[in-house]
Every structure is written in structure tokens, then in C-alpha cells.
Design a protein around this motif. Structure first.
Motif, PDB file in Angstrom:
ATOM      1  N   ILE A 146       0.804  -1.223   0.000  1.00  0.00           N
ATOM      2  CA  ILE A 146       0.000   0.000   0.000  1.00  0.00           C
ATOM      3  C   ILE A 146       0.838   1.274   0.000  1.00  0.00           C
ATOM      4  O   ILE A 146       0.624   2.170  -0.817  1.00  0.00           O
ATOM      5  CB  ILE A 146      -0.963   0.013   1.210  1.00  0.00           C
ATOM      6  N   ALA A 147       1.814   1.395   0.912  1.00  0.00           N
ATOM      7  CA  ALA A 147       2.479   2.686   1.115  1.00  0.00           C
ATOM      8  C   ALA A 147       3.983   2.670   0.923  1.00  0.00           C
ATOM      9  O   ALA A 147       4.591   3.733   0.791  1.00  0.00           O
ATOM     10  CB  ALA A 147       2.156   3.214   2.519  1.00  0.00           C
ATOM     11  N   GLY A 148       4.642   1.511   0.928  1.00  0.00           N
ATOM     12  CA  GLY A 148       6.101   1.483   0.867  1.00  0.00           C
ATOM     13  C   GLY A 148       6.704   1.950   2.186  1.00  0.00           C
ATOM     14  O   GLY A 148       6.063   1.874   3.241  1.00  0.00           O
ATOM     15  N   PRO A 149       7.936   2.471   2.195  1.00  0.00           N
ATOM     16  CA  PRO A 149       8.534   2.978   3.444  1.00  0.00           C
ATOM     17  C   PRO A 149       7.742   4.115   4.081  1.00  0.00           C
ATOM     18  O   PRO A 149       7.907   4.386   5.272  1.00  0.00           O
ATOM     19  CB  PRO A 149       9.919   3.466   2.980  1.00  0.00           C
ATOM     20  N   LEU A 168     -11.026   8.976   6.200  1.00  0.00           N
ATOM     21  CA  LEU A 168     -10.402   7.650   6.168  1.00  0.00           C
ATOM     22  C   LEU A 168     -11.415   6.568   5.816  1.00  0.00           C
ATOM     23  O   LEU A 168     -11.065   5.578   5.147  1.00  0.00           O
ATOM     24  CB  LEU A 168      -9.749   7.353   7.518  1.00  0.00           C
ATOM     25  N   MET A 169     -12.665   6.721   6.238  1.00  0.00           N
ATOM     26  CA  MET A 169     -13.692   5.746   5.871  1.00  0.00           C
ATOM     27  C   MET A 169     -13.915   5.722   4.361  1.00  0.00           C
ATOM     28  O   MET A 169     -14.079   4.660   3.760  1.00  0.00           O
ATOM     29  CB  MET A 169     -15.012   6.070   6.583  1.00  0.00           C
ATOM     30  N   SER A 185      -1.671   9.288  -2.175  1.00  0.00           N
ATOM     31  CA  SER A 185      -2.843   8.407  -2.129  1.00  0.00           C
ATOM     32  C   SER A 185      -2.516   7.109  -1.399  1.00  0.00           C
ATOM     33  O   SER A 185      -3.321   6.608  -0.603  1.00  0.00           O
ATOM     34  CB  SER A 185      -3.313   8.111  -3.554  1.00  0.00           C
ATOM     35  N   GLY A 186      -1.343   6.560  -1.638  1.00  0.00           N
ATOM     36  CA  GLY A 186      -0.934   5.342  -0.940  1.00  0.00           C
ATOM     37  C   GLY A 186      -0.747   5.563   0.546  1.00  0.00           C
ATOM     38  O   GLY A 186      -1.098   4.705   1.366  1.00  0.00           O
ATOM     39  N   ILE A 187      -0.206   6.738   0.905  1.00  0.00           N
ATOM     40  CA  ILE A 187      -0.015   7.056   2.323  1.00  0.00           C
ATOM     41  C   ILE A 187      -1.358   7.101   3.049  1.00  0.00           C
ATOM     42  O   ILE A 187      -1.525   6.530   4.135  1.00  0.00           O
ATOM     43  CB  ILE A 187       0.736   8.391   2.482  1.00  0.00           C
ATOM     44  N   MET A 188      -2.354   7.776   2.423  1.00  0.00           N
ATOM     45  CA  MET A 188      -3.659   7.907   3.074  1.00  0.00           C
ATOM     46  C   MET A 188      -4.415   6.580   3.092  1.00  0.00           C
ATOM     47  O   MET A 188      -5.105   6.266   4.061  1.00  0.00           O
ATOM     48  CB  MET A 188      -4.482   8.980   2.367  1.00  0.00           C
ATOM     49  N   ALA A 189      -4.281   5.804   2.017  1.00  0.00           N
ATOM     50  CA  ALA A 189      -4.896   4.470   2.023  1.00  0.00           C
ATOM     51  C   ALA A 189      -4.255   3.601   3.101  1.00  0.00           C
ATOM     52  O   ALA A 189      -4.938   2.836   3.792  1.00  0.00           O
ATOM     53  CB  ALA A 189      -4.758   3.823   0.650  1.00  0.00           C
ATOM     54  N   GLY A 190      -2.934   3.721   3.248  1.00  0.00           N
ATOM     55  CA  GLY A 190      -2.249   2.994   4.312  1.00  0.00           C
ATOM     56  C   GLY A 190      -2.685   3.455   5.686  1.00  0.00           C
ATOM     57  O   GLY A 190      -2.800   2.653   6.621  1.00  0.00           O
ATOM     58  N   THR A 191      -2.963   4.751   5.825  1.00  0.00           N
ATOM     59  CA  THR A 191      -3.429   5.283   7.105  1.00  0.00           C
ATOM     60  C   THR A 191      -4.748   4.653   7.517  1.00  0.00           C
ATOM     61  O   THR A 191      -4.949   4.302   8.690  1.00  0.00           O
ATOM     62  CB  THR A 191      -3.591   6.814   7.011  1.00  0.00           C
ATOM     63  N   ALA A 192      -5.661   4.525   6.557  1.00  0.00           N
ATOM     64  CA  ALA A 192      -6.961   3.912   6.871  1.00  0.00           C
ATOM     65  C   ALA A 192      -6.788   2.485   7.368  1.00  0.00           C
ATOM     66  O   ALA A 192      -7.458   2.057   8.317  1.00  0.00           O
ATOM     67  CB  ALA A 192      -7.848   3.946   5.626  1.00  0.00           C
ATOM     68  N   THR A 193      -5.887   1.735   6.740  1.00  0.00           N
ATOM     69  CA  THR A 193      -5.644   0.359   7.179  1.00  0.00           C
ATOM     70  C   THR A 193      -4.891   0.326   8.504  1.00  0.00           C
ATOM     71  O   THR A 193      -5.135  -0.546   9.347  1.00  0.00           O
ATOM     72  CB  THR A 193      -4.857  -0.400   6.099  1.00  0.00           C
ATOM     73  N   VAL A 227       4.817   7.390   7.802  1.00  0.00           N
ATOM     74  CA  VAL A 227       3.912   8.549   7.792  1.00  0.00           C
ATOM     75  C   VAL A 227       2.473   8.100   8.027  1.00  0.00           C
ATOM     76  O   VAL A 227       1.701   8.770   8.720  1.00  0.00           O
ATOM     77  CB  VAL A 227       4.039   9.315   6.463  1.00  0.00           C
ATOM     78  N   SER A 228       2.107   6.958   7.442  1.00  0.00           N
ATOM     79  CA  SER A 228       0.754   6.428   7.639  1.00  0.00           C
ATOM     80  C   SER A 228       0.474   6.186   9.114  1.00  0.00           C
ATOM     81  O   SER A 228      -0.608   6.505   9.620  1.00  0.00           O
ATOM     82  CB  SER A 228       0.577   5.131   6.839  1.00  0.00           C
ATOM     83  N   PHE A 229       1.451   5.626   9.828  1.00  0.00           N
ATOM     84  CA  PHE A 229       1.262   5.374  11.258  1.00  0.00           C
ATOM     85  C   PHE A 229       1.213   6.676  12.057  1.00  0.00           C
ATOM     86  O   PHE A 229       0.493   6.775  13.051  1.00  0.00           O
ATOM     87  CB  PHE A 229       2.376   4.471  11.787  1.00  0.00           C
ATOM     88  N   ILE A 230       1.965   7.692  11.625  1.00  0.00           N
ATOM     89  CA  ILE A 230       1.923   8.977  12.332  1.00  0.00           C
ATOM     90  C   ILE A 230       0.542   9.609  12.199  1.00  0.00           C
ATOM     91  O   ILE A 230      -0.056  10.080  13.185  1.00  0.00           O
ATOM     92  CB  ILE A 230       3.007   9.927  11.775  1.00  0.00           C
TER      93      ILE A 230
END
Length: 653
Positions: A66-69, A571-572, A235-243, A73-76
Motif C-alpha cells: 500500500i504505502a512502501g517505506p 479515512l472511511m 494516495s498510498g499514504i492515506m490508504a495505508g493510514t486507513a488500514t 507517515v501512515s502510522f503517524i
């Protein structure tokens, strides 16, 4: 045909049933549970609920697919969004120390049907969480033995090629859930003791991962040669954030356990803050270490951390990580199995779910029937479903619960506190207070035919504004808002704020991709919905809030809950359409249960609409002086619809 149509009065009564709020007991510390959990117990429960398969499995899945390295940022972002929601849970958990978590918080502030739907979704959230962790637990144990368990099952039992189902039945995952169910049935003390042991091992393994990981880190794994830091873009960062929200859903176990805390007013907010801070730090640092140790596109999603150590030549370190991760996942299993029956108990105790689940064992003081039944259901889910599909489903239920809890905080803060005056003999005047005549006394609210008029003392020097009323500074400019009930404008503004947030986020997520809006219309819609959101926020802010209490209160209301609502909705909408489709089916099933059982057996429905013992009704008539003259209108057996004529005659006298 016209006679068969429901009357407007019937529809009004039906809507009132759907939106009735829970009546809380005077002594909220009284409970059938055993109040034996300290702040440390609650904190470790929260850490155990958050640091598990999300740390050992989800980091690798999101980084690779989804997000790579940029999973860091997704976890933050996910941690920040969870912090906003956690603050709301902390305030509610301190003010309403009852089991039920988001279900209970919504019931006491927003209404019954919304509370049921939240509780219904939380049930699925915990079942999915437990099943997903059990499958991760099984995969890690299998990796220690070179996937011999998986190979044996596929050879002797067979495989499935069905969407959303696992490739093979996971008997090991189902078995560990049944064992954990047996331990949870022994009571809160046993569960807490087991959680302490597993949490201590888990924290030790995390420290080991961080130290070894930073020693083995290679910055070139974030370079453009390996795809760069954010290969999937924003887009990948935010998709990763939702997951990644799956990683932080465990903190609500603290709120769900507040009825078993010794001092919930202080313990719940502290435990939520400490556990969320430690878990967020662990996720951010471990995801950083993982993507620096090996290239992100070569990660093994099933056992990323252990596999990374194996590939760097430290097989002994990989074994420690795999063994430690199993202990961490045990804490999540205990956390889910600990919370789920208590949510079911709260709904059953209120009559919204089957009453058999409200039975508490007299010796262990836990809802044993709920523990056994839902433990078995969780084991069946772990046996057949796929982990990735479960995680997506888990995120949407969690985000919806966060959204409603944040909205409930706003409604509660601008709501008048319900306080009952001591009953007086019929036909008598309220007895004067002990300080009457000695100086200005506090305003006391009495019942009137409109429920809006107040008894104002003739010696009151200043007007006391109740929560939900317009602030005095804005009254000259917004005088038309003074005609509404206290809190009514705030409720309307909260609904408008949520609608504006949904429209705004829909444009942000789908405007350029699915809707293909031209630039001018995209910008115009963003501006309009942003203004709607900000105006709703401003309209809420110009009203009075409840005074500060001794318990924890979230800062910057309504701004903080509003930001939580906006981020949760965004995120939803980033989740897949199949997740929404399955979520809709689950909601429809919930509505069938509610209208088929819950609405009829609700305790609030069973309360007889007895007439109140009203000693006197008071209507305030302004006089020519600054003081106000109070005319008492004695109770009359005639219907309330005739009271306005009676008041008019009284005024003429």
C-alpha cells in the motif's frame, strides 16, 4: 386507505422512541462487576490491545502493498487521528464509568438506535480483531516450524479457492481462541495477571527489535534505487493510514473496562494517554526499522519482522522475534475476548440485545455466557476467513464508532445536566432554601407546560446561562437563536457539520478520480462545503458549554471533536467499495435485530409513562421593573392542551 396511514403524532412518537437516551443511575459506581483494576492494569490492557498482530504483520503488509517505506507517515497520521478519538473516549470513560464503551457513550447523549448500531458494529469489530490476531498468531508459529503446519493442513484437509475466505482452514487459530476463552471465563483478576505476563515479554521483544534493527539499518533501502520513500504517493499514504487504524483500535478496551476500575475518573484518562503514546511510538519506530533493514518490496507480509532478521543472517534473532510476537498477540486475544462480552452485556442489560447475555456469574463476576458464545463465534471466523478482508472490515467499524463518540462529546458538552428537584406535596409552594433572604440564591428550574420557562428569583442580580444557551456576548447579533431550546441549535449544527464533512471528504476523495470534476467546480464545491463545516463549528462555539468538572475534559471543544469527525470520515471513504458493501449488509442485519427485538425489549421502552408529581407550574410574566414577577399556576387535572387558556386567564387577572 387514508385511515390506514400513520398519523403525524404516531410518527413523532416513533421517532422519539428511536432517539430516546439512556437514563443513568444516581450512583454510577454501583455495579455487579468486581472493581479490581488499577491504572497499571488498564494501561497494560490498552498496550496489549494495540501492540500485537498490527506490529508484527500489518507493518509488512502496508509497507509492501500500500504505502512502501512511507508506512511510517501512515502510522503517524493514524496515531494522530486515534489521539483525537482517544481524548473523546477518555472524557466519556471518566464521566460515565460504565461498561459498553462507544455504545454506552452514544446511548447517553445521542439516542437509542444510533447506540445500537454502534454497539452492533463494535461487536463485529472485536470479533474480527480477535479472529485476525488468531490467524496472525498461527502464521507466526507456523513460520518458526518452516510452515510445516500449513503444509500438513493443505495436504490432509485441502484448500479453498473462494474470495474472502482463507486458502486453507486454520485449526490452530481456532484452537488458541478457544483456550483463551477458557482463561477469560475465570474472571478479571486472572485475565489481568495473564496480560501482565505477556505484555512484559512483548515490550522486551520490541526493545530488542529496535536496538538490533537500527544496528542493521541501511539507508539505501529508502533510496530511489529501491523505489523511493513514497512509491505509491500521497494516495498510498492515506490508504495505508486507513488500514493502519487497525493498529490503534485496542485503546477502547480501557473504556470498556471502566466498570471494573477502582478509580475510573482518574485511571481511565491516564491509562488511555499512556498506552496510546507507547503504542504509537512502537509502531512508528518498528516500521522505520523494518523498511531500513530490507527493501520494502521484498517483505514477507505474513511474518515481515522475523523474515527480515532471517534474511540478514540472524536466524536466532528471527526466532526471538517470532516467539515474542506470539506473546504480544496473546495480549490482543485476551484484550478482545475481555471486551467483547462486556459490550454484549451492556446491550443485553439495556434490553437491546438478548437478555441471556446479561447474566453475570456470581463467583467470577463476569458474563460467562457471552464469553463462551462469542469466543466460539470468533474461533469459527478465524477458521475460515482471510486476514486482509477482516482488517479492512475492522477499520470501517472502528472509524464509525470514533465519529459518533466525537459527535456525542459535542452534544454532551452543550447539554443541560439533568437534575431533579425534591418532590413537594401537591398544591404546595416549593419550600424556601436555607439561605433564602440572606442573599442571592442559585436559580432553580421547575417544570412548566412548555418545559422552557424557568422560575427566576425576584432577588437575582444576574442571569445565569445554562449549557446550550446562546452566549451573552452574541445575543445582540444572533437574537433569533434565543427562541430555541437550550442545546437544540447545537444538535442541528452537529448534524450539519457531519453532513458538510461527508460532502467535503467525498469531493476530496472522489472529485478527481471517480467524478472527474472540472477544476472550477471541484474548487467551488470544496469552498462551499468547507464554509458549511466552519459555519457549523462557529454556530456551536457561540453557545454556552457545561462548567468544568473534576473529571478529565477534552480540550478545545468543539474544535478537537470536529477534527476527529472530519479525519475519520475521510479515512472511511478511502476504504474499498467492497468493504462498504459488506458493512451495509451488516448494518441491515443489525436493523432487523433492533426492530425485531431491541426496540420492544428496551428498558427505556418498558418504563411506564407515569405522570410526574408536579407541585406547581410556574410561568414568568415580565413587569415594568427590572425584576420579574412570578405567577404560580396550580396543577389542574385538565389536559395540557388547555393550559395556555388557563395561563391567559391568569394573566388577565
Amino acid at each position: 386507505m387514508a385511515g390506514r396511514l400513520p398519523r403525524s403524532a404516531d410518527l413523532t412518537r416513533f421517532c422519539q422512541k428511536l432517539n430516546r437516551v439512556k437514563t443513568l443511575e444516581d450512583d454510577m459506581m454501583e455495579t455487579t462487576f468486581n472493581r479490581c483494576l488499577s491504572t497499571v492494569d488498564l494501561t497494560l490492557l490498552g498496550i496489549g490491545g494495540m501492540v500485537g498482530s498490527g506490529l508484527y504483520v500489518l507493518t509488512g503488509t502496508v509497507a509492501k502493498e500500500i504505502a512502501g517505506p512511507a508506512v511510517v507517515v501512515s502510522f503517524i497520521i493514524a496515531g494522530f487521528a486515534s489521539l483525537l478519538a482517544a481524548l473523546c473516549y477518555a472524557e466519556f470513560g471518566a464521566r460515565v464509568p460504565k461498561t459498553g464503551s462507544a455504545y454506552m457513550f452514544t446511548y447517553v447523549s445521542m439516542g437509542e438506535i444510533w447506540a445500537f448500531l454502534i454497539g452492533w458494529n463494535v461487536l463485529l469489530e472485536y470479533m474480527i480483531g480477535g479472529a485476525a490476531v488468531a490467524r496472525a498468531w498461527s502464521a507466526y508459529l507456523d513460520s518458526i516450524f518452516s510452515h510445516k503446519i500449513k503444509n500438513f493442513t493443505e495436504t490432509h484437509v485441502g484448500t479453498w479457492q473462494v474470495p474472502f475466505l482463507a486458502h486453507y482452514p486454520d485449526f490452530l487459530a481456532a484452537g488458541v481462541l478457544l483456550i483463551a476463552t477458557a482463561f477469560i471465563s475465570f474472571g478479571a483478576k486472572v485475565s489481568s495477571w495473564l496480560n501482565h505476563v505477556f505484555s512484559a515479554i512483548s515490550l522486551g521483544v520490541i526493545l530488542f527489535i529496535l536496538v538490533m534493527g537500527f544496528i542493521l539499518a541501511e539507508p539505501k533501502n529508502w533510496s530511489a534505487q529501491e523505489g523511493g520513500f513514497a512509491p505509491y504517493g500521497l494516495s498510498g499514504i492515506m490508504a495505508g493510514t486507513a488500514t493502519c487504524f487497525y493498529a490503534f483500535v485496542g485503546f477502547d478496551v480501557i473504556a470498556a473496562s471502566s466498570e471494573e476500575a477502582r478509580n475510573p475518573q482518574k485511571a481511565v484518562p491516564r491509562a488511555i494517554a499512556i498506552s496510546l503514546g507507547l503504542a504509537a511510538g512502537a509502531y512508528i519506530l518498528v516500521s522505520m526499522v523494518l523498511t531500513l533493514m530490507v527493501p520494502w518490496h521484498t517483505l514477507d507480509p505474513d511474518s515481515a519482522l522475523a523474515d527480515a532478521f532471517y534474511r540478514r543472517g540472524y536466524s536466532w534473532a528471527g526466532f526471538i522475534v517470532a516467539a515474542g510476537s506470539i506473546c504480544a498477540m496473546n495480549t490482543v486475544l485476551l484484550s478482545n475476548l475481555f471486551s467483547l462480552p462486556r459490550i454484549v452485556y451492556a446491550m443485553a442489560e439495556d434490553g437491546l440485545f438478548f437478555r441471556v447475555f446479561s447474566r453475570v456469574h456470581p463467583r467470577t463476576q463476569v458474563p460467562v455466557i457471552g464469553i463462551v458464545v462469542f469466543g466460539v463465534l470468533m474461533a469459527l471466523m478465524a477458521l475460515i476467513f482471510d486476514l486482509e478482508a477482516l482488517v479492512q472490515f475492522l477499520s470501517i467499524g472502528t472509524l464509525q464508532a470514533y465519529t459518533f463518540v466525537a459527535a456525542s462529546i459535542i452534544v454532551l458538552r452543550f447539554q443541560q445536566e439533568k437534575s431533579a428537584a425534591p418532590p413537594q406535596p401537591a398544591g404546595s409552594q416549593p419550600s424556601p432554601g436555607p439561605n433564602e433572604g440572606a442573599g442571592p440564591s442559585e436559580l432553580k428550574e421547575y417544570e412548566s407546560f412548555s418545559d422552557k420557562l424557568q422560575l427566576v428569583g425576584t432577588d437575582t442580580a444576574k442571569v445565569h446561562r445554562e449549557p446550550g444557551q446562546l452566549k451573552a456576548a452574541f445575543e445582540p447579533y444572533l437574537e433569533f437563536l434565543s427562541d430555541f431550546y437550550p442545546g437544540e441549535v447545537v444538535t442541528i449544527a452537529v448534524v450539519t457539520l457531519m453532513v458538510s464533512a461527508i460532502c467535503l471528504c467525498s469531493i476530496l476523495v472522489f472529485g478527481n478520480t471517480h467524478l472527474h470534476l472540472p477544476t472550477w467546480s471541484y474548487s467551488l464545491l470544496l469552498l462551499l462545503f468547507s464554509l458549511g463545516f466552519l459555519l457549523s463549528l462557529l454556530l456551536i462555539w457561540v453557545h454556552e458549554q457545561q462548567e468544568s468538572t473534576k473529571t478529565f475534559q477534552i480540550p478545545l471543544v468543539p474544535l478537537t471533536p470536529a477534527l476527529s469527525i472530519l479525519l475519520n470520515i475521510y479515512l472511511m471513504l478511502k476504504l474499498s467499495y467492497m468493504t462498504w458493501l459488506r458493512f451495509s449488509v451488516w448494518l441491515i442485519l443489525g436493523l432487523l435485530v433492533y426492530f425485531g427485538y431491541g426496540i420492544w425489549h428496551s428498558k427505556e421502552n418498558l418504563r411506564e409513562p407515569t405522570s410526574r408529581n408536579v407541585s406547581a407550574r410556574y410561568v414568568v410574566f415580565p413587569s415594568s421593573s427590572l425584576e420579574e414577577t412570578v405567577q404560580a399556576v396550580q396543577p389542574n387535572p385538565q389536559p395540557l392542551t388547555e393550559l395556555p387558556d388557563m395561563v391567559t386567564e391568569e394573566a388577565k387577572r
